[in-house]
Write a protein that holds these residues in place. Structure first.
Motif, PDB file in Angstrom:
ATOM      1  N   HIS A   1       4.415  -0.301  14.880  1.00  0.00           N
ATOM      2  CA  HIS A   1       3.399  -0.054  15.906  1.00  0.00           C
ATOM      3  C   HIS A   1       3.762   1.144  16.767  1.00  0.00           C
ATOM      4  O   HIS A   1       2.913   1.991  17.074  1.00  0.00           O
ATOM      5  CB  HIS A   1       3.206  -1.285  16.796  1.00  0.00           C
ATOM      6  CG  HIS A   1       2.209  -1.063  17.884  1.00  0.00           C
ATOM      7  ND1 HIS A   1       2.573  -0.644  19.152  1.00  0.00           N
ATOM      8  CD2 HIS A   1       0.847  -1.175  17.900  1.00  0.00           C
ATOM      9  CE1 HIS A   1       1.489  -0.503  19.890  1.00  0.00           C
ATOM     10  NE2 HIS A   1       0.433  -0.824  19.159  1.00  0.00           N
ATOM     11  N   ARG A   2       5.005   1.244  17.166  1.00  0.00           N
ATOM     12  CA  ARG A   2       5.431   2.331  18.051  1.00  0.00           C
ATOM     13  C   ARG A   2       5.128   3.700  17.450  1.00  0.00           C
ATOM     14  O   ARG A   2       4.750   4.636  18.169  1.00  0.00           O
ATOM     15  CB  ARG A   2       6.933   2.216  18.341  1.00  0.00           C
ATOM     16  CG  ARG A   2       7.434   3.195  19.404  1.00  0.00           C
ATOM     17  CD  ARG A   2       8.935   3.097  19.588  1.00  0.00           C
ATOM     18  NE  ARG A   2       9.659   3.692  18.477  1.00  0.00           N
ATOM     19  CZ  ARG A   2       9.898   4.990  18.342  1.00  0.00           C
ATOM     20  NH1 ARG A   2       9.453   5.850  19.228  1.00  0.00           N
ATOM     21  NH2 ARG A   2      10.578   5.439  17.306  1.00  0.00           N
ATOM     22  N   ARG A   3       5.233   3.818  16.139  1.00  0.00           N
ATOM     23  CA  ARG A   3       5.082   5.117  15.489  1.00  0.00           C
ATOM     24  C   ARG A   3       3.685   5.361  14.917  1.00  0.00           C
ATOM     25  O   ARG A   3       3.465   6.348  14.220  1.00  0.00           O
ATOM     26  CB  ARG A   3       6.163   5.261  14.416  1.00  0.00           C
ATOM     27  CG  ARG A   3       7.560   5.288  15.034  1.00  0.00           C
ATOM     28  CD  ARG A   3       8.675   5.443  14.024  1.00  0.00           C
ATOM     29  NE  ARG A   3       8.648   6.726  13.345  1.00  0.00           N
ATOM     30  CZ  ARG A   3       9.604   7.172  12.539  1.00  0.00           C
ATOM     31  NH1 ARG A   3      10.664   6.408  12.310  1.00  0.00           N
ATOM     32  NH2 ARG A   3       9.520   8.333  11.950  1.00  0.00           N
TER      33      ARG A   3
ATOM     34  N   PRO B  79      -0.103   6.724  15.120  1.00  0.00           N
ATOM     35  CA  PRO B  79      -0.757   7.760  15.923  1.00  0.00           C
ATOM     36  C   PRO B  79      -1.428   7.122  17.144  1.00  0.00           C
ATOM     37  O   PRO B  79      -1.958   6.014  17.062  1.00  0.00           O
ATOM     38  CB  PRO B  79      -1.794   8.354  14.957  1.00  0.00           C
ATOM     39  CG  PRO B  79      -1.295   8.001  13.592  1.00  0.00           C
ATOM     40  CD  PRO B  79      -0.595   6.691  13.728  1.00  0.00           C
ATOM     41  N   GLN B  80      -1.444   7.837  18.256  1.00  0.00           N
ATOM     42  CA  GLN B  80      -1.990   7.273  19.485  1.00  0.00           C
ATOM     43  C   GLN B  80      -3.462   6.901  19.336  1.00  0.00           C
ATOM     44  O   GLN B  80      -3.907   5.881  19.860  1.00  0.00           O
ATOM     45  CB  GLN B  80      -1.820   8.263  20.650  1.00  0.00           C
ATOM     46  CG  GLN B  80      -2.237   7.685  21.993  1.00  0.00           C
ATOM     47  CD  GLN B  80      -1.445   6.436  22.366  1.00  0.00           C
ATOM     48  OE1 GLN B  80      -0.218   6.419  22.267  1.00  0.00           O
ATOM     49  NE2 GLN B  80      -2.137   5.378  22.776  1.00  0.00           N
ATOM     50  N   HIS B  81      -4.229   7.717  18.605  1.00  0.00           N
ATOM     51  CA  HIS B  81      -5.643   7.388  18.455  1.00  0.00           C
ATOM     52  C   HIS B  81      -5.840   6.085  17.687  1.00  0.00           C
ATOM     53  O   HIS B  81      -6.813   5.350  17.916  1.00  0.00           O
ATOM     54  CB  HIS B  81      -6.405   8.531  17.781  1.00  0.00           C
ATOM     55  CG  HIS B  81      -6.045   8.773  16.343  1.00  0.00           C
ATOM     56  ND1 HIS B  81      -6.613   8.077  15.305  1.00  0.00           N
ATOM     57  CD2 HIS B  81      -5.152   9.624  15.777  1.00  0.00           C
ATOM     58  CE1 HIS B  81      -6.105   8.494  14.164  1.00  0.00           C
ATOM     59  NE2 HIS B  81      -5.210   9.434  14.416  1.00  0.00           N
ATOM     60  N   THR B  82      -4.914   5.774  16.766  1.00  0.00           N
ATOM     61  CA  THR B  82      -4.991   4.501  16.054  1.00  0.00           C
ATOM     62  C   THR B  82      -4.614   3.350  16.983  1.00  0.00           C
ATOM     63  O   THR B  82      -5.253   2.280  16.965  1.00  0.00           O
ATOM     64  CB  THR B  82      -4.080   4.510  14.818  1.00  0.00           C
ATOM     65  OG1 THR B  82      -4.450   5.594  13.963  1.00  0.00           O
ATOM     66  CG2 THR B  82      -4.179   3.199  14.049  1.00  0.00           C
ATOM     67  N   LYS B  83      -3.589   3.548  17.798  1.00  0.00           N
ATOM     68  CA  LYS B  83      -3.221   2.512  18.773  1.00  0.00           C
ATOM     69  C   LYS B  83      -4.402   2.187  19.682  1.00  0.00           C
ATOM     70  O   LYS B  83      -4.688   1.019  19.972  1.00  0.00           O
ATOM     71  CB  LYS B  83      -2.033   2.970  19.613  1.00  0.00           C
ATOM     72  CG  LYS B  83      -0.716   3.070  18.882  1.00  0.00           C
ATOM     73  CD  LYS B  83       0.377   3.505  19.848  1.00  0.00           C
ATOM     74  CE  LYS B  83       1.707   3.700  19.151  1.00  0.00           C
ATOM     75  NZ  LYS B  83       2.763   4.155  20.080  1.00  0.00           N
ATOM     76  N   ASP B  84      -5.085   3.235  20.142  1.00  0.00           N
ATOM     77  CA  ASP B  84      -6.236   3.016  21.023  1.00  0.00           C
ATOM     78  C   ASP B  84      -7.348   2.250  20.293  1.00  0.00           C
ATOM     79  O   ASP B  84      -8.009   1.382  20.876  1.00  0.00           O
ATOM     80  CB  ASP B  84      -6.781   4.354  21.517  1.00  0.00           C
ATOM     81  CG  ASP B  84      -5.788   5.107  22.409  1.00  0.00           C
ATOM     82  OD1 ASP B  84      -4.861   4.459  22.952  1.00  0.00           O
ATOM     83  OD2 ASP B  84      -5.946   6.333  22.545  1.00  0.00           O
TER      84      ASP B  84
ATOM     85  N   GLN C 285       5.385  -4.431  21.708  1.00  0.00           N
ATOM     86  CA  GLN C 285       4.099  -4.484  21.040  1.00  0.00           C
ATOM     87  C   GLN C 285       4.337  -4.449  19.539  1.00  0.00           C
ATOM     88  O   GLN C 285       5.079  -3.589  19.028  1.00  0.00           O
ATOM     89  CB  GLN C 285       3.231  -3.306  21.470  1.00  0.00           C
ATOM     90  CG  GLN C 285       2.897  -3.313  22.956  1.00  0.00           C
ATOM     91  CD  GLN C 285       1.982  -4.468  23.328  1.00  0.00           C
ATOM     92  OE1 GLN C 285       0.797  -4.458  23.020  1.00  0.00           O
ATOM     93  NE2 GLN C 285       2.535  -5.473  24.006  1.00  0.00           N
TER      94      GLN C 285
ATOM     95  N   ALA D  45      -6.277  -1.619  19.826  1.00  0.00           N
ATOM     96  CA  ALA D  45      -5.634  -2.311  20.945  1.00  0.00           C
ATOM     97  C   ALA D  45      -6.217  -3.690  21.224  1.00  0.00           C
ATOM     98  O   ALA D  45      -5.485  -4.626  21.557  1.00  0.00           O
ATOM     99  CB  ALA D  45      -5.698  -1.445  22.195  1.00  0.00           C
TER     100      ALA D  45
END
Length: 307
Positions: free
Chosen positions: A159-161, A163-168, A216, A171
């Motif tokens: 999860h940490r790695r 891409p930020q857009h995927t995390k968003d 997370q 969520a």
């Protein structure tokens, strides 16, 4: 990598160990940069009786997510006693457990059983339950001369790695997990439906929070069938965004467990043991050894409801 602060060790008076046994000298050998450590100089039979020693192992498990030990000459009673220090043990609706040691499941692959393909998929134990397993203690009783390794994956690192857009995007997504489409698939239709009725599909967050470390964790695996709250205006402009868009996203998320940088691989020997945190890992039993014999015994620990 950044790690969440770990809880302090429990202050508890040590319980007695085996008469005449020297005080354990525990050393830790990390096996990868992200997950897994081998412990030396300790017997889990002693940790079942020694509060201080168990507390040290419990903290190491939070840090490394899976711990390995060799030359553990455990009786079944000692195996169950150690695993029970983490919490109550659970039965398995398909595999069952040892009648004399409830919660101890025998996973025996021998010449009398045809090859099965439940374990050789990346999975997190019991996510088809409302409260998936907290973890497990697995001991090797008999191993092939070569093959039969097991792989564990750090899903907090996965999860940490992302891409930020995927995390968003993921969520607040939730997903279904099913025993019917996995263990139930080989059963006659009426037995499959009965299994599904007894264990209805569970719904869990796609990203869960570890209840102790606060990490997370990407929480989808081979038991996950579909998202339940994807079809919303922020995700879907046209039907094509939902089908196959949602399925493509789930496939991508599940594929993260196959990234080697998140994995540790363990080669079994007789009386070696793995202890893992099922909340933050997945695992895969490599079935490259049949018709050789592989016999394992596992004590699974009751977990909590993911949030």
């Amino acid at each position: 990598m950044t790690r969440t602060a770990q809880p302090k060790e429990k202050a508890a008076a040590p319980a007695p160990v085996r008469p005449g046994a020297p005080r354990p000298s525990l050393t830790v050998e990390p096996l990868t940069c992200t997950i897994g450590a081998e412990l030396h100089g300790v017997q889990l039979a002693d940790a079942a009786r020694d509060d201080d020693l168990f507390a040290r192992i419990e903290l190491l498990l939070l840090r490394y997510k899976v711990l390995f030990l060799r030359d553990q000459d455990l009786t079944r009673a000692e195996h169950v006693a150690f695993a029970s220090r983490f919490g109550p043990l659970e039965d398995h609706p398909v595999a069952g457990s040892d009648p004399e040691h409830p919660g101890l499941v025998r996973i025996y692959k021998d010449l009398d059983s045809a090859p099965e393909h439940y374990e050789n998929s990346l999975h997190c134990d019991g996510t088809w339950r409302e409260t998936p397993s907290m973890g497990a203690v697995l001991r090797c009783v008999e191993t092939p001369p070569v093959g039969g390794d097991t792989i564990w994956v750090d899903m907090a690192e996965a999860h940490r790695r992302l891409p930020q857009h995927t995390k968003d995007r993921i969520a607040d997504l939730r997903a279904r997990h099913s025993i019917e489409s996995s263990f139930g698939a080989v059963l006659p239709v009426e037995e499959r439906r009965a299994l599904a009725a007894k264990y209805p599909d569970a719904e869990h967050p796609v990203v869960r929070t570890h209840p102790v470390t606060g990490e997370q964790i990407l929480f989808v695996n081979s038991f996950t069938t579909h998202f339940v709250n994807y079809h919303r205006p922020e995700h879907v402009r046209f039907g094509q965004d939902y089908a196959p868009g949602a399925a493509d996203l789930l496939t991508y998320l599940r594929s993260q467990a196959a990234v080697p940088e998140y994995q540790v691989r363990w080669r079994w020997t007789k009386n070696s043991v793995a202890v893992w945190d099922n909340r933050s890992t997945q695992h895969y039993a490599v079935q490259d050894y049949w018709p050789a014999v592989r016999k394992m015994e596992r004590a699974g620990i009751v977990g909590d409801r993911p949030f």
